[in-house]
Design an enzyme around this catalytic site. Structure first.
Site, PDB file in Angstrom:
ATOM      1  N   ASP A   1       4.998   1.863  -3.529  1.00 50.75           N
ATOM      2  CA  ASP A   1       4.179   1.943  -4.737  1.00 50.75           C
ATOM      3  C   ASP A   1       4.023   0.517  -5.295  1.00 50.75           C
ATOM      4  O   ASP A   1       5.024  -0.181  -5.511  1.00 50.75           O
ATOM      5  CB  ASP A   1       4.906   2.862  -5.735  1.00 50.75           C
ATOM      6  CG  ASP A   1       4.208   2.910  -7.089  1.00 50.75           C
ATOM      7  OD1 ASP A   1       3.062   2.438  -7.188  1.00 50.75           O
ATOM      8  OD2 ASP A   1       4.816   3.412  -8.046  1.00 50.75           O
TER       9      ASP A   1
ATOM     10  N   GLU B   1       0.866  -1.189   0.000  1.00 49.27           N
ATOM     11  CA  GLU B   1       0.000   0.000   0.000  1.00 49.27           C
ATOM     12  C   GLU B   1       0.901   1.236   0.000  1.00 49.27           C
ATOM     13  O   GLU B   1       1.887   1.300   0.720  1.00 49.27           O
ATOM     14  CB  GLU B   1      -0.909  -0.069   1.241  1.00 49.27           C
ATOM     15  CG  GLU B   1      -1.523   1.228   1.701  1.00 49.27           C
ATOM     16  CD  GLU B   1      -2.490   1.870   0.705  1.00 49.27           C
ATOM     17  OE1 GLU B   1      -3.413   1.210   0.227  1.00 49.27           O
ATOM     18  OE2 GLU B   1      -2.286   3.075   0.402  1.00 49.27           O
TER      19      GLU B   1
ATOM     20  N   PRO C   1      -2.105   8.659  -7.612  1.00 51.04           N
ATOM     21  CA  PRO C   1      -1.165   7.536  -7.442  1.00 51.04           C
ATOM     22  C   PRO C   1      -1.688   6.214  -7.986  1.00 51.04           C
ATOM     23  O   PRO C   1      -0.916   5.294  -8.265  1.00 51.04           O
ATOM     24  CB  PRO C   1      -0.962   7.457  -5.922  1.00 51.04           C
ATOM     25  CG  PRO C   1      -2.018   8.286  -5.305  1.00 51.04           C
ATOM     26  CD  PRO C   1      -2.515   9.250  -6.330  1.00 51.04           C
TER      27      PRO C   1
ATOM     28  N   THR D   1      -7.370   2.627  -5.954  1.00 55.31           N
ATOM     29  CA  THR D   1      -8.223   3.780  -6.198  1.00 55.31           C
ATOM     30  C   THR D   1      -8.500   3.816  -7.709  1.00 55.31           C
ATOM     31  O   THR D   1      -8.024   2.966  -8.457  1.00 55.31           O
ATOM     32  CB  THR D   1      -7.489   5.070  -5.770  1.00 55.31           C
ATOM     33  OG1 THR D   1      -6.140   4.975  -6.208  1.00 55.31           O
ATOM     34  CG2 THR D   1      -7.479   5.239  -4.263  1.00 55.31           C
ATOM     35  N   ASP D   2      -9.236   4.834  -8.167  1.00 53.07           N
ATOM     36  CA  ASP D   2      -9.517   4.944  -9.605  1.00 53.07           C
ATOM     37  C   ASP D   2      -8.267   5.445 -10.338  1.00 53.07           C
ATOM     38  O   ASP D   2      -7.310   5.878  -9.707  1.00 53.07           O
ATOM     39  CB  ASP D   2     -10.733   5.843  -9.809  1.00 53.07           C
ATOM     40  CG  ASP D   2     -12.009   5.071  -9.523  1.00 53.07           C
ATOM     41  OD1 ASP D   2     -12.406   4.267 -10.374  1.00 53.07           O
ATOM     42  OD2 ASP D   2     -12.566   5.233  -8.418  1.00 53.07           O
TER      43      ASP D   2
ATOM     44  N   ASP E   1      -6.575  -3.845  -5.346  1.00 53.66           N
ATOM     45  CA  ASP E   1      -7.663  -3.078  -4.714  1.00 53.66           C
ATOM     46  C   ASP E   1      -7.241  -1.612  -4.721  1.00 53.66           C
ATOM     47  O   ASP E   1      -6.788  -1.065  -3.717  1.00 53.66           O
ATOM     48  CB  ASP E   1      -7.868  -3.596  -3.287  1.00 53.66           C
ATOM     49  CG  ASP E   1      -9.019  -2.879  -2.585  1.00 53.66           C
ATOM     50  OD1 ASP E   1      -9.795  -2.181  -3.255  1.00 53.66           O
ATOM     51  OD2 ASP E   1      -9.126  -3.026  -1.356  1.00 53.66           O
TER      52      ASP E   1
END
Ligand code: SAM
Length: 286
Positions: free
Chosen positions: A140, A108, A165, A160-161, A158
């Site tokens: 990353d 993460e 990042p 973000t859109d 899983d």
């Protein structure tokens, strides 16, 4: 705390979804994201990053169960699992319900999302932090996939859109790195957005995945807070057998796992797409 009474999701141009905040519990710029936590009467605690809802205590089970249990019951022997993103650790909780999993690595980018969620979403993620199979690395996810010598049976993105990042997690180079670190027979599942509102993002992901993996499909999950209808989860593998596991075997592999959304019958049904999504997908993969 502030006395603001509504918080708007600004993810999709042209609409704003407004949540009434019974309480604004937290607001902070973390360096990677703008993070906000509110309490809503219907959804409980709502975590937003950069104006996009990430997780709510009321409906997190829908997304997390489908992202974890579908690949983990389809795989014959899912020993080592990787999650990329997933900062709230709700997905990790579902993965660790599988006793066949011997290690779970989570990569993460934003340590504060993990720390924050550990404090505020303990109702669903507390068991994760006591499980010796779980290890979290702050990095990353794309850099990790490009460099690691580890290999995995199941990889769950899983993310973000595809802005900020998270954008790098929707590129062909990243998918090629995932293939490199996937063992033979392995499965990759990716968060591919809501195709009614994000057709271009959905098609870019499908095109990229199909250019790398022999099998690239998607399956559906309906999550009330991911506004706009069905959400798609990308399914990639080099093993077609993972797509056709009989219901009785899925039931055997998920026996004893407490679920509120996942069932073996729904697992198989979730791959049947409405025509507009099937059309978007076939246009993308050519
Ligand atoms: N389920 C959510 C959704 O569909 O909106 C996503 C939830 S999860 C909280 C997304 C996580 O991905 C965030 O914690 C974010 O920090 C993380 N993330 C974004 N870009 C990343 C990257 N390049 N590498 C690793 N994690 C990343």
């Amino acid at each position: 705390m502030t006395d603001r009474k509504t918080v708007a999701e600004t993810l999709h141009e042209g609409i704003r979804v407004t949540f009434e905040a019974e309480e604004v519990l937290y607001e902070e710029a973390t360096g990677h994201h703008r993070l906000a936590l509110i309490r809503n009467r219907l959804f409980g605690k709502v975590l937003m990053l950069d104006g996009a809802v990430q997780v709510t205590s009321a409906d997190e089970f829908m997304y997390h169960e489908m992202m974890a249990h579908v690949p983990l019951t389809a795989h014959a022997d899912p020993k080592d699992v990787l999650i990329i993103g997933g900062g709230d650790c709700g997905l990790a909780e579902e993965v660790l319900k599988h006793r066949r999993v011997r290690s779970l690595t989570q990569v993460e980018i934003d340590a504060s999302v993990v720390e924050f969620s550990r404090e505020h979403f303990a109702d669903f993620n507390a068991p994760v932090f006591e499980d010796p199979r779980f290890r979290v690395e702050i990095a990353d996810g794309a850099a990790f996939a490009a460099e690691t010598a580890q290999r995995f049976d199941v990889i769950l993105v899983d993310s973000t859109d595809p802005t900020g990042p998270g954008a790098v997690l929707f590129t062909r180079d990243f998918y090629a790195d995932l293939k490199r670190i996937l063992r033979p027979g392995g499965i990759v599942v990716t968060q591919n957005g809501v195709p009614f509102l994000q057709p271009a993002e959905f098609q870019t992901a499908m095109r990229g995945l199909s250019s790398v993996f022999a099998v690239s499909r998607c399956y559906l999950v309906a999550v009330p807070t991911y506004f706009g209808g069905h959400m798609t989860l990308g399914w990639s593998s080099d093993d077609t057998a993972t797509l056709d596991v009989p219901e009785n075997l899925l039931a055997e592999r998920s026996a004893g796992i407490d679920t509120r959304y996942y069932t073996p019958a729904h697992h198989r049904a979730a791959f049947a797409l409405p025509r507009f999504i099937e059309t978007l997908r076939s246009e993308a993969i050519g």
